[in-house]
Scaffold this active site. Structure first.
Site, short mmCIF file in Angstrom:
data_model
loop_
_atom_site.label_atom_id
_atom_site.label_comp_id
_atom_site.label_asym_id
_atom_site.label_seq_id
_atom_site.Cartn_x
_atom_site.Cartn_y
_atom_site.Cartn_z
N ALA A 27 0.82 -1.21 0.00
CA ALA A 27 0.00 0.00 0.00
C ALA A 27 0.86 1.27 0.00
O ALA A 27 2.08 1.22 -0.11
CB ALA A 27 -0.93 -0.02 1.21
N HIS A 28 0.18 2.38 0.16
CA HIS A 28 0.81 3.70 0.15
C HIS A 28 1.75 3.91 1.34
O HIS A 28 1.57 3.29 2.39
CB HIS A 28 -0.28 4.79 0.18
N ASN A 29 2.73 4.76 1.17
CA ASN A 29 3.60 5.22 2.24
C ASN A 29 4.34 4.09 2.95
O ASN A 29 4.58 4.15 4.14
CB ASN A 29 2.77 6.03 3.26
N CYS A 30 4.69 3.03 2.24
CA CYS A 30 5.43 1.91 2.83
C CYS A 30 6.91 2.03 2.53
O CYS A 30 7.31 2.54 1.48
CB CYS A 30 4.92 0.57 2.30
N SER A 77 1.54 2.70 5.32
CA SER A 77 2.47 3.26 6.32
C SER A 77 3.20 2.19 7.12
O SER A 77 3.47 2.36 8.30
CB SER A 77 1.73 4.21 7.26
#
Length: 133
Positions: free
Chosen positions: A28-31, A48
């Site tokens: 997912a996003h921001n990983c 995250s």
């Protein structure tokens, strides 16, 4: 009234040098995926998440959002990680396959395991007191 868009844009997802990601993996996003980490097939990583360097996530491993794994952490296949892991090691959170009724019974026992251990310790103390009389 529609919900206004967030004013904070997600950060970029960054895959570290030498990381290996199998097929059917969702990141997912921001990983942040650490260098030389390995994600086996059907792994799901929510937003995250930070994986340190040299982490391994076995097939169908699941990692909840806003979790950090220490460098060198290994997650067994099929395991669910719901909190950060601060010390490297091998972690497993999956029950062995069983009939549904037996699985439900075992899950109920595990939820009560700490209270049962306290009761057993209390009974052992009482027994020792009786034996010493």
């Amino acid at each position: 009234m529609p919900t206004p868009p967030s004013t904070v844009a997600p950060s970029n997802t960054v895959i570290g040098e030498g990381a290996k990601i199998d097929n059917l993996v969702q990141v997912a996003h921001n990983c942040q995926i650490g260098a030389y980490s390995v994600l086996a097939g059907c792994t799901g990583i929510a937003g995250s998440v930070t994986l340190g360097e040299h982490c391994i996530v076995g097939g169908a491993g699941m990692i909840s959002g806003h979790v950090t794994l220490a460098p060198g952490t290994t997650i067994s296949g099929g395991s669910l990680v719901m909190k950060s892991i601060n010390q490297a090691g091998l972690y497993t959170s999956v029950f062995p396959l069983d009939s549904h009724d037996e699985w439900v019974r075992n899950a109920a026992h595990i939820r009560r395991l700490s209270k049962l251990a306290e009761r057993v310790a209390e009974l052992e103390k009482k027994l020792k007191t009786i034996e010493n009389e």
